[in-house]
Scaffold this motif. Structure first.
Motif, PDB file in Angstrom:
ATOM      1  N   ALA A 258       0.715  -1.014  -0.085  1.00  0.00           N
ATOM      2  CA  ALA A 258      -0.010   0.096  -0.105  1.00  0.00           C
ATOM      3  C   ALA A 258       0.932   1.084  -0.087  1.00  0.00           C
ATOM      4  O   ALA A 258       0.627   2.325  -0.631  1.00  0.00           O
ATOM      5  N   GLU A 259       1.900   1.355   0.447  1.00  0.00           N
ATOM      6  CA  GLU A 259       2.910   2.327   0.765  1.00  0.00           C
ATOM      7  C   GLU A 259       3.647   2.370  -0.774  1.00  0.00           C
ATOM      8  O   GLU A 259       3.326   3.951  -1.221  1.00  0.00           O
ATOM      9  N   MET A 260       3.732   1.592  -1.389  1.00  0.00           N
ATOM     10  CA  MET A 260       4.411   1.704  -2.704  1.00  0.00           C
ATOM     11  C   MET A 260       3.405   2.463  -3.381  1.00  0.00           C
ATOM     12  O   MET A 260       3.687   3.265  -4.467  1.00  0.00           O
ATOM     13  N   LYS A 261       2.023   1.982  -3.378  1.00  0.00           N
ATOM     14  CA  LYS A 261       1.137   2.301  -4.330  1.00  0.00           C
ATOM     15  C   LYS A 261       0.814   3.846  -3.998  1.00  0.00           C
ATOM     16  O   LYS A 261       0.734   4.796  -4.805  1.00  0.00           O
ATOM     17  N   GLN A 262       0.702   4.227  -2.763  1.00  0.00           N
ATOM     18  CA  GLN A 262       0.202   5.410  -2.340  1.00  0.00           C
ATOM     19  C   GLN A 262       1.386   6.722  -2.435  1.00  0.00           C
ATOM     20  O   GLN A 262       0.864   7.569  -2.978  1.00  0.00           O
ATOM     21  N   GLN A 263       2.640   6.111  -2.251  1.00  0.00           N
ATOM     22  CA  GLN A 263       3.754   7.039  -2.194  1.00  0.00           C
ATOM     23  C   GLN A 263       4.226   6.921  -3.799  1.00  0.00           C
ATOM     24  O   GLN A 263       5.489   7.546  -4.055  1.00  0.00           O
ATOM     25  N   ASN A 264       3.919   6.075  -4.602  1.00  0.00           N
ATOM     26  CA  ASN A 264       4.397   6.065  -5.939  1.00  0.00           C
ATOM     27  C   ASN A 264       5.788   5.581  -6.084  1.00  0.00           C
ATOM     28  O   ASN A 264       6.592   6.145  -6.570  1.00  0.00           O
ATOM     29  N   LEU A 265       6.231   4.406  -5.232  1.00  0.00           N
ATOM     30  CA  LEU A 265       7.709   3.930  -4.929  1.00  0.00           C
ATOM     31  C   LEU A 265       7.742   2.721  -5.588  1.00  0.00           C
ATOM     32  O   LEU A 265       6.777   1.911  -5.948  1.00  0.00           O
ATOM     33  N   ASP A 266       8.869   2.508  -6.326  1.00  0.00           N
ATOM     34  CA  ASP A 266       9.282   1.180  -6.743  1.00  0.00           C
ATOM     35  C   ASP A 266       9.372   0.199  -5.872  1.00  0.00           C
ATOM     36  O   ASP A 266       9.370  -1.197  -6.067  1.00  0.00           O
ATOM     37  N   ALA A 267       9.926   0.424  -4.624  1.00  0.00           N
ATOM     38  CA  ALA A 267      10.186  -0.463  -3.541  1.00  0.00           C
ATOM     39  C   ALA A 267       9.621   0.011  -1.984  1.00  0.00           C
ATOM     40  O   ALA A 267       9.566   1.516  -2.110  1.00  0.00           O
ATOM     41  N   PRO A 268       9.528  -0.530  -1.252  1.00  0.00           N
ATOM     42  CA  PRO A 268       8.969  -0.075   0.230  1.00  0.00           C
ATOM     43  C   PRO A 268       9.938   0.832   0.698  1.00  0.00           C
ATOM     44  O   PRO A 268      11.371   0.771   0.477  1.00  0.00           O
ATOM     45  N   SER A 269       9.940   1.776   1.455  1.00  0.00           N
ATOM     46  CA  SER A 269      10.787   2.626   2.226  1.00  0.00           C
ATOM     47  C   SER A 269      11.700   1.990   3.250  1.00  0.00           C
ATOM     48  O   SER A 269      11.177   0.635   3.541  1.00  0.00           O
ATOM     49  N   CYS A 270      12.893   2.305   3.564  1.00  0.00           N
ATOM     50  CA  CYS A 270      13.719   1.565   4.309  1.00  0.00           C
ATOM     51  C   CYS A 270      12.991   1.349   5.704  1.00  0.00           C
ATOM     52  O   CYS A 270      13.175   0.194   6.406  1.00  0.00           O
ATOM     53  N   SER A 271      12.274   2.504   6.322  1.00  0.00           N
ATOM     54  CA  SER A 271      11.437   2.063   7.550  1.00  0.00           C
ATOM     55  C   SER A 271      10.740   1.094   7.317  1.00  0.00           C
ATOM     56  O   SER A 271      10.592   0.189   8.224  1.00  0.00           O
ATOM     57  N   MET A 272       9.977   1.040   6.376  1.00  0.00           N
ATOM     58  CA  MET A 272       8.848  -0.133   6.068  1.00  0.00           C
ATOM     59  C   MET A 272       9.650  -1.227   5.918  1.00  0.00           C
ATOM     60  O   MET A 272       9.156  -2.168   6.640  1.00  0.00           O
ATOM     61  N   ILE A 273      10.686  -1.447   5.452  1.00  0.00           N
ATOM     62  CA  ILE A 273      11.186  -2.803   5.228  1.00  0.00           C
ATOM     63  C   ILE A 273      11.935  -3.196   6.687  1.00  0.00           C
ATOM     64  O   ILE A 273      11.880  -4.248   7.053  1.00  0.00           O
ATOM     65  N   LEU A 274      12.326  -2.193   7.640  1.00  0.00           N
ATOM     66  CA  LEU A 274      12.810  -2.809   8.827  1.00  0.00           C
ATOM     67  C   LEU A 274      11.741  -2.984   9.593  1.00  0.00           C
ATOM     68  O   LEU A 274      11.884  -4.280  10.156  1.00  0.00           O
ATOM     69  N   VAL A 275      10.662  -2.384   9.771  1.00  0.00           N
ATOM     70  CA  VAL A 275       9.578  -2.693  10.546  1.00  0.00           C
ATOM     71  C   VAL A 275       8.982  -4.105  10.076  1.00  0.00           C
ATOM     72  O   VAL A 275       8.882  -5.278  10.785  1.00  0.00           O
ATOM     73  N   ASN A 276       8.803  -4.433   8.755  1.00  0.00           N
ATOM     74  CA  ASN A 276       8.485  -5.661   8.221  1.00  0.00           C
ATOM     75  C   ASN A 276       9.377  -6.818   8.559  1.00  0.00           C
ATOM     76  O   ASN A 276       8.940  -7.877   9.105  1.00  0.00           O
ATOM     77  N   ILE A 277      10.835  -6.426   8.459  1.00  0.00           N
ATOM     78  CA  ILE A 277      11.779  -7.593   8.678  1.00  0.00           C
ATOM     79  C   ILE A 277      11.590  -8.085  10.115  1.00  0.00           C
ATOM     80  O   ILE A 277      11.854  -9.147  10.566  1.00  0.00           O
ATOM     81  N   PRO A 333      12.613   9.695   6.769  1.00  0.00           N
ATOM     82  CA  PRO A 333      13.841   9.767   6.464  1.00  0.00           C
ATOM     83  C   PRO A 333      14.741   9.100   7.386  1.00  0.00           C
ATOM     84  O   PRO A 333      14.453   8.716   8.401  1.00  0.00           O
ATOM     85  N   TRP A 334      15.892   8.575   6.783  1.00  0.00           N
ATOM     86  CA  TRP A 334      16.752   7.592   7.798  1.00  0.00           C
ATOM     87  C   TRP A 334      18.189   8.030   7.538  1.00  0.00           C
ATOM     88  O   TRP A 334      18.624   8.449   6.423  1.00  0.00           O
ATOM     89  N   SER A 335      18.985   7.821   8.511  1.00  0.00           N
ATOM     90  CA  SER A 335      20.458   7.914   8.335  1.00  0.00           C
ATOM     91  C   SER A 335      21.320   6.555   8.651  1.00  0.00           C
ATOM     92  O   SER A 335      20.691   6.052   9.513  1.00  0.00           O
ATOM     93  N   LEU A 336      22.413   6.486   8.247  1.00  0.00           N
ATOM     94  CA  LEU A 336      23.032   5.445   8.347  1.00  0.00           C
ATOM     95  C   LEU A 336      23.334   5.069   9.963  1.00  0.00           C
ATOM     96  O   LEU A 336      23.021   3.903  10.433  1.00  0.00           O
ATOM     97  N   PRO A 337      23.914   6.256  10.573  1.00  0.00           N
ATOM     98  CA  PRO A 337      23.924   5.676  12.164  1.00  0.00           C
ATOM     99  C   PRO A 337      22.713   5.301  12.926  1.00  0.00           C
ATOM    100  O   PRO A 337      22.904   4.546  13.722  1.00  0.00           O
ATOM    101  N   LEU A 338      21.739   5.975  12.426  1.00  0.00           N
ATOM    102  CA  LEU A 338      20.502   5.487  13.138  1.00  0.00           C
ATOM    103  C   LEU A 338      20.019   4.171  12.591  1.00  0.00           C
ATOM    104  O   LEU A 338      19.748   3.370  13.654  1.00  0.00           O
ATOM    105  N   LEU A 339      20.264   3.803  11.438  1.00  0.00           N
ATOM    106  CA  LEU A 339      19.930   2.584  10.902  1.00  0.00           C
ATOM    107  C   LEU A 339      20.941   1.321  11.773  1.00  0.00           C
ATOM    108  O   LEU A 339      20.205   0.356  12.072  1.00  0.00           O
ATOM    109  N   ALA A 340      22.203   1.802  11.998  1.00  0.00           N
ATOM    110  CA  ALA A 340      22.950   0.808  12.532  1.00  0.00           C
ATOM    111  C   ALA A 340      22.536   0.540  13.984  1.00  0.00           C
ATOM    112  O   ALA A 340      22.489  -0.448  14.395  1.00  0.00           O
ATOM    113  N   THR A 341      21.997   1.961  14.697  1.00  0.00           N
ATOM    114  CA  THR A 341      21.695   1.764  16.123  1.00  0.00           C
ATOM    115  C   THR A 341      20.632   0.884  16.142  1.00  0.00           C
ATOM    116  O   THR A 341      20.464  -0.017  17.043  1.00  0.00           O
ATOM    117  N   ILE A 342      19.572   1.027  15.171  1.00  0.00           N
ATOM    118  CA  ILE A 342      18.207   0.274  15.359  1.00  0.00           C
ATOM    119  C   ILE A 342      18.447  -1.223  15.147  1.00  0.00           C
ATOM    120  O   ILE A 342      18.136  -2.317  15.759  1.00  0.00           O
TER     121      ILE A 342
END
Ligand SMILES: NC(=O)C1=CN([C@@H]2O[C@H](COP(=O)(O)OP(=O)(O)OC[C@H]3O[C@@H](n4cnc5c(N)ncnc54)[C@H](OP(=O)(O)O)[C@@H]3O)[C@@H](O)[C@H]2O)C=CC1
Ligand SMILES: CC(C)CCC[C@@H](C)[C@H]1CC=C2C3=C(CC[C@@]21C)[C@@]1(C)CC[C@H](O)C(C)(C)[C@@H]1CC3
Length: 467
Positions: A258-277, A333-342
């Motif tokens: 739904a995110e890809m459809k609504q935001q017109n994206l080719d792939a889900p956002s990084c945050s969405m991927i993290l939450v899903n995984i 939006p996300w940054s590499l240090p935040l991503l690594a911490t999460i």
């Protein structure tokens, strides 16, 4: 204090520790007496059976509390479901406006939910996977459980992938969220009514000690029958581990689409991927270690009633997916240090959660397990021992600590603009603190002075040096 191996090596000594005191505090005295008599009979036949069953004091604010929770919980789910749909789901816009009554209902949504539950039931009954032993019951029986949850999620994933490949639009789940929630709520309500009525014809040994107050509303809420089964089909085990839990992952996946459809994206956002995984890992781990659920509070002590039926079929799939649902229309939006911490937080939390749950499960299944022989234990009068070293020597609920750290890692990808995606974290702290105090009371009742000794040795409940 002694080592785990030594403790189990002396079964006769353990047998001498049975607690045969008669408890006549609250609840039905006659029934408590009948249980004690059964208990005394069983001691000769079944050396390891748990002792001294007495009805537990009322929980959740008693009878009035149960009535309140029964009304409040569905209303709360409804508000969350509607609130997250708003353009600005901030506290100032709470509560959201209620839609018209007909918006709640869609027969097609009901059909989909029923089909999903039936599909999961079919996978559950297939003779695939291990038949695991449950814990020893007061009746002296031990039930068998088909633990093929991992197989069920893999097959479900394959079927969903094939459906998407065939053009099935899973974003239906996003656009019909309210109707799917209503349908699941109706099913959980019907199931609870069925569970209550069938519990009336069960014997004392088949009932949970905590859901047997004699008050209709309280018992309906808390659950009376410990292990309701239709032939070999265990309703509590099935509902806790399958439709809602696997449904949680399905809904998260649909939110990514739904995110890809609504935001017109080719792939889900990084945050969405993290939450899903992250959440997929949590569910898959639960299903991979499905046997470990058999030594948790829900399976061992709680009856199956409204609280768990609603929790399993409505609460888990429709509120635990809030973060993914939030991200559909609130990209972060996300940054590499935040991503690594999460990611580090998730790994640390997962490690503590898994290690501690597996340690306790292995110990409860086989206290003389050679891999646990280095652990210190305290014997109790019931014949069971308590671990006081390893993870269970760090805090009294190390598994809750790991779970909370993981919950933090699930909320962080959603940022700090709104409180809503932090809802799970806040709810979870309340749930686990309450569960911990429920468990403390129950263990103090069961283990008496041995439990007090455990609490003196392991001083903190969930967070070392804090709580
Ligand atoms: N995501 C979610 O929504 C939720 C997740 N959970 C997770 O589920 C898992 C199971 O939690 P839960 O069922 O609440 O509780 P536990 O798995 O911690 O089970 C508690 C029981 O473990 C036994 N026990 C306690 N201390 C010891 C000890 N020192 N040594 C040996 N046995 C001990 C006692 O039972 P006995 O002595 O009778 O064997 C006690 O009643 C946890 O990881 C929790 O985080 C829980 C609730 C919700
Ligand atoms: C409606 C109420 C406010 C609360 C209901 C609580 C239930 C939603 C939870 C009680 C214990 C649960 C567990 C899991 C899911 C949530 C419920 C049902 C669990 C299956 C999640 C996956 C984990 O790996 C687990 C350890 C298997 C969990 C066991 C407890």
């Amino acid at each position: 204090m002694q080592s785990a191996a030594k403790e189990e090596a002396d079964p006769e000594k353990n047998q001498g520790r049975y607690n045969l005191r008669r408890r006549k505090d609250d609840g039905d005295v006659k029934e408590a007496e009948a249980k004690s008599e059964h208990q005394e009979e069983r001691v000769e036949k079944v050396p390891a059976a748990p002792a001294a069953p007495a009805p537990t004091p009322l929980d959740f604010g008693g009878k009035i509390g149960a009535f309140f929770w029964m009304l409040f919980l569905p209303a709360w789910v409804l508000f969350l479901v509607l609130h997250v749909d708003q353009k600005d789901p901030s506290l100032s816009n709470f509560p959201p406006a209620l839609p018209s009554l007909e918006t709640f209902w869609d027969p097609q949504a009901l059909v989909f939910v029923v089909l999903w539950i039936l599909f999961q039931a079919l996978l559950y009954i297939l003779p695939v996977g291990k038949l695991s032993d449950g814990v020893l019951l007061r009746s002296g029986k031990r039930l068998k459980y088909r633990t093929n949850g991992f197989f069920a999620i893999v097959v479900s994933a394959a079927v969903v992938a094939a459906a998407v490949y065939q053009g099935v639009d899973l974003t239906y789940i996003h656009s019909h969220f309210l109707q799917l929630t209503t349908a699941s709520f109706l099913i959980s309500m019907m199931l609870s009514i069925y569970l209550y009525f069938r519990s009336r014809s069960t014997g004392p040994d088949e009932r949970a000690l905590g859901g047997n107050s004699g008050n209709v509303i309280y018992d309906f809420f808390k659950g009376r029958e410990l292990n309701p089964r239709i032939k070999e089909f265990d309703l509590k085990f099935f509902c806790e581990m399958r439709p809602g839990l696997i449904g949680w992952c399905l809904i998260n996946f649909a939110m990514a689409l739904a995110e890809m459809k609504q935001q017109n994206l080719d792939a889900p956002s990084c945050s969405m991927i993290l939450v899903n995984i992250f959440q997929l890992i949590y569910v898959m781990d639960g299903l991979w270690n499905e046997e470990a659920i058999l030594t948790t509070m829900d399976l061992m002590h709680d009856g199956f009633g409204y609280m768990l039926a609603f929790g399993d079929l409505v609460w888990v799939p429709f509120t635990y997916t809030l973060q993914a649902r939030y991200l559909v229309s609130h990209p972060k939006p996300w940054s590499l240090p935040l991503l690594a911490t999460i990611i580090i937080l998730k790994i640390v939390g997962f490690y503590i959660f898994r290690k501690s749950n597996s340690e306790k499960n292995a110990f409860r299944r086989n206290p003389s397990d050679p891999t646990l022989s280095h652990l210190k234990t305290i014997p109790t009068a019931t014949g069971k021992s308590l671990l006081v070293s390893g993870w269970w020597g760090v805090v009294r609920h190390p598994n809750y600590l790991g779970d909370l750290i993981m919950a933090l890692a699930w909320s962080l990808p959603c940022g700090f603009s709104h409180l809503l995606p932090w809802y799970y974290m806040i709810y979870f702290i309340i749930l686990l603190v309450h569960r911990d105090s429920r468990d403390m009371n129950e263990c103090r009742r069961k283990y008496g002075s041995a439990w007090d000794e455990y609490c003196r040795t392991v001083r903190y409940r969930i967070i070392p040096r804090v709580y």
